[in-house]
Write an enzyme that holds these catalytic residues in place. Sequence first.
Site, PDB file in Angstrom:
ATOM      1  N   ARG A 179    -107.940 -53.658 -17.004  1.00 59.27           N
ATOM      2  CA  ARG A 179    -108.013 -54.307 -15.687  1.00 59.27           C
ATOM      3  C   ARG A 179    -108.828 -55.582 -15.597  1.00 59.27           C
ATOM      4  NH1 ARG A 179    -109.608 -48.687 -13.327  1.00 59.27           N
ATOM      5  NH2 ARG A 179    -110.384 -48.767 -15.441  1.00 59.27           N
ATOM      6  N   ARG A 207     -99.551 -54.284 -13.641  1.00 56.79           N
ATOM      7  CA  ARG A 207     -99.933 -52.982 -13.103  1.00 56.79           C
ATOM      8  C   ARG A 207     -99.560 -52.852 -11.620  1.00 56.79           C
ATOM      9  NH1 ARG A 207    -101.377 -48.810 -11.506  1.00 56.79           N
ATOM     10  NH2 ARG A 207    -103.225 -47.575 -11.998  1.00 56.79           N
TER      11      ARG A 207
HETATM   12  O1  CP3 Z   1    -107.230 -50.813 -24.831  1.00 57.06           O
HETATM   13  C1  CP3 Z   1    -107.509 -49.644 -25.146  1.00 57.06           C
HETATM   14  O2  CP3 Z   1    -108.670 -49.267 -25.406  1.00 57.06           O
HETATM   15  C2  CP3 Z   1    -106.371 -48.647 -25.328  1.00 57.06           C
HETATM   16  C3  CP3 Z   1    -106.059 -47.790 -24.273  1.00 57.06           C
HETATM   17  C4  CP3 Z   1    -107.002 -46.685 -23.797  1.00 57.06           C
HETATM   18  C5  CP3 Z   1    -107.009 -46.250 -22.440  1.00 57.06           C
HETATM   19  N1  CP3 Z   1    -107.782 -45.148 -22.355  1.00 57.06           N
HETATM   20  C6  CP3 Z   1    -106.237 -46.862 -21.352  1.00 57.06           C
HETATM   21  C7  CP3 Z   1    -106.632 -46.620 -19.953  1.00 57.06           C
HETATM   22  C8  CP3 Z   1    -107.872 -45.845 -24.510  1.00 57.06           C
HETATM   23  C9  CP3 Z   1    -108.285 -45.880 -25.966  1.00 57.06           C
HETATM   24  C10 CP3 Z   1    -108.348 -44.855 -23.576  1.00 57.06           C
HETATM   25  C11 CP3 Z   1    -109.251 -43.765 -23.966  1.00 57.06           C
HETATM   26  C12 CP3 Z   1    -109.756 -42.838 -22.940  1.00 57.06           C
HETATM   27  N2  CP3 Z   1    -109.147 -42.439 -21.762  1.00 57.06           N
HETATM   28  C13 CP3 Z   1    -110.972 -42.118 -23.047  1.00 57.06           C
HETATM   29  C14 CP3 Z   1    -111.927 -42.208 -24.221  1.00 57.06           C
HETATM   30  C15 CP3 Z   1    -112.792 -43.394 -24.154  1.00 57.06           C
HETATM   31  C16 CP3 Z   1    -113.743 -43.443 -22.995  1.00 57.06           C
HETATM   32  O3  CP3 Z   1    -113.573 -44.350 -22.159  1.00 57.06           O
HETATM   33  O4  CP3 Z   1    -114.615 -42.588 -22.930  1.00 57.06           O
HETATM   34  C17 CP3 Z   1    -111.106 -41.326 -21.900  1.00 57.06           C
HETATM   35  C18 CP3 Z   1    -112.259 -40.401 -21.563  1.00 57.06           C
HETATM   36  C19 CP3 Z   1    -109.935 -41.530 -21.095  1.00 57.06           C
HETATM   37  C20 CP3 Z   1    -109.595 -40.862 -19.810  1.00 57.06           C
HETATM   38  C21 CP3 Z   1    -109.385 -41.832 -18.723  1.00 57.06           C
HETATM   39  N3  CP3 Z   1    -108.297 -42.678 -18.607  1.00 57.06           N
HETATM   40  C22 CP3 Z   1    -110.222 -42.051 -17.597  1.00 57.06           C
HETATM   41  C23 CP3 Z   1    -111.535 -41.328 -17.327  1.00 57.06           C
HETATM   42  C24 CP3 Z   1    -109.596 -43.027 -16.820  1.00 57.06           C
HETATM   43  C25 CP3 Z   1    -110.034 -43.494 -15.458  1.00 57.06           C
HETATM   44  C26 CP3 Z   1    -111.219 -44.355 -15.522  1.00 57.06           C
HETATM   45  C27 CP3 Z   1    -110.801 -45.774 -15.612  1.00 57.06           C
HETATM   46  O5  CP3 Z   1    -111.306 -46.496 -16.449  1.00 57.06           O
HETATM   47  O6  CP3 Z   1    -109.950 -46.130 -14.771  1.00 57.06           O
HETATM   48  C28 CP3 Z   1    -108.416 -43.445 -17.487  1.00 57.06           C
HETATM   49  C29 CP3 Z   1    -107.451 -44.489 -17.057  1.00 57.06           C
HETATM   50  C30 CP3 Z   1    -107.153 -45.583 -18.026  1.00 57.06           C
HETATM   51  N4  CP3 Z   1    -106.906 -45.411 -19.357  1.00 57.06           N
HETATM   52  C31 CP3 Z   1    -107.009 -46.960 -17.716  1.00 57.06           C
HETATM   53  C32 CP3 Z   1    -106.684 -47.609 -18.919  1.00 57.06           C
HETATM   54  C33 CP3 Z   1    -106.387 -49.071 -19.124  1.00 57.06           C
HETATM   55  C34 CP3 Z   1    -107.098 -47.577 -16.344  1.00 57.06           C
HETATM   56  C35 CP3 Z   1    -105.726 -47.464 -15.771  1.00 57.06           C
HETATM   57  C36 CP3 Z   1    -105.456 -48.368 -14.607  1.00 57.06           C
HETATM   58  O7  CP3 Z   1    -105.729 -47.969 -13.478  1.00 57.06           O
HETATM   59  O8  CP3 Z   1    -104.863 -49.450 -14.828  1.00 57.06           O
END
Ligand code: CP3
Length: 341
Positions: free
Chosen positions: A26, A35
């Site tokens: 984002r 998005r």
């Molecule tokens: O660019 C990258 O790193 C690759 C993609 C990636 C995402 N999530 C995309 C994502 C990776 C490697 C992850 C890992 C992930 N996801 C973890 C482990 C790393 C960490 O941050 O601790 C965890 C715990 C998650 C679970 C998760 N996914 C959460 C808690 C959330 C919501 C919080 C947030 O940041 O919005 C997500 C959503 C998420 N995963 C987004 C992205 C780009 C945001 C989505 C959006 O609204 O556009």
Amino acid sequence: MSKFIQALRGIKSEQPPIWMMRQAGRYLPEYRKLREGHSMLEMVMTPELACEVTLQPLRRFPLDAAIIFADILTPLIGMGVRLEFKKGEGPVIENPVRNAKDVEALRVTDPRESVAYTLDAIKLVVRELGGRTPLIGFCGAPFTLACYLIEGQSPGDLEHTKSIMVGQPKVWDALQSKLATLSADYLVAQVEAGCQSLQIFDSWLGYVGPREYDRFVEPYLRRLIEEVKRRVDVPVVFFATSVTGLFPRLSKLPVDAFGVDWRVSLTQARGLLGRSTPLQGNLDPQILTGPWEYIEESARAILDEARELPSHIFNLGHGILPHTPVENVERLVALVGSYRA
Ligand code: CP3
């Protein structure tokens, strides 16, 4: 061999490679634009969109690795889990796992069917990158996946997770077994689709103490890593946060490198994890949102410290934050790129 893979193999180069966790996301206006028209799951499940988003940060910055756009939770959907990403709330699971019957109902299926969309996205990205930049595949560790599955939302203080762990150990073991198999098959399938390295995310591990780690976490984490190592030959990075107290134990895992958060210095991490282990990290992502002078000072301190390491991959200590100015990212990548160790 690329700088990134070289560093993971413990070979030092004059300039450390750099990539950033959540580098697609984002903080990029082009991500937000795409998005607007699609949900998070639509983006992950449409190979062309996932490929596009994976490549977005690489078009802007000379990064040394790409990471496939997916989420640690998306492979759970194929198990029968109803997952949604809700605005402002993050991931929510409608049918959390709380007893033996729930665990039994979880299906472990062939990733070539259940996550075909991510494997197809990997193939598209690898073709676009044409061997210039390595692609990272990833998964959630069995422990962190269980935290989300059991709590059904952001794990908080792990109330339900720990109650199942110590109160229904057979249910816990059955769940961990399934998740270790799921993640191992998923990582291997990502390598077969073209990924050149892997990262395991254990974001919630910092909430368990050493006794529980030994009994309830380590056997399954080890099984996952050993299974992957037996089947494919690519470097594996293990990343967790707030786990300095567990470092002496984690150092026994057969991984190639550790991701380090900002709560510990690279020097201390090296002492606790072992002298020959490559480390990845560890700028505080919140610092990257602030004034450039302080970012520069912090990044240089990390780079100077890393000269003493066997090898180092520059990264943040956790995922990049949505309010990070793009200009700061651009300047950081340029700074690391011009550093001479
Ligand atoms: O660019 C990258 O790193 C690759 C993609 C990636 C995402 N999530 C995309 C994502 C990776 C490697 C992850 C890992 C992930 N996801 C973890 C482990 C790393 C960490 O941050 O601790 C965890 C715990 C998650 C679970 C998760 N996914 C959460 C808690 C959330 C919501 C919080 C947030 O940041 O919005 C997500 C959503 C998420 N995963 C987004 C992205 C780009 C945001 C989505 C959006 O609204 O556009």
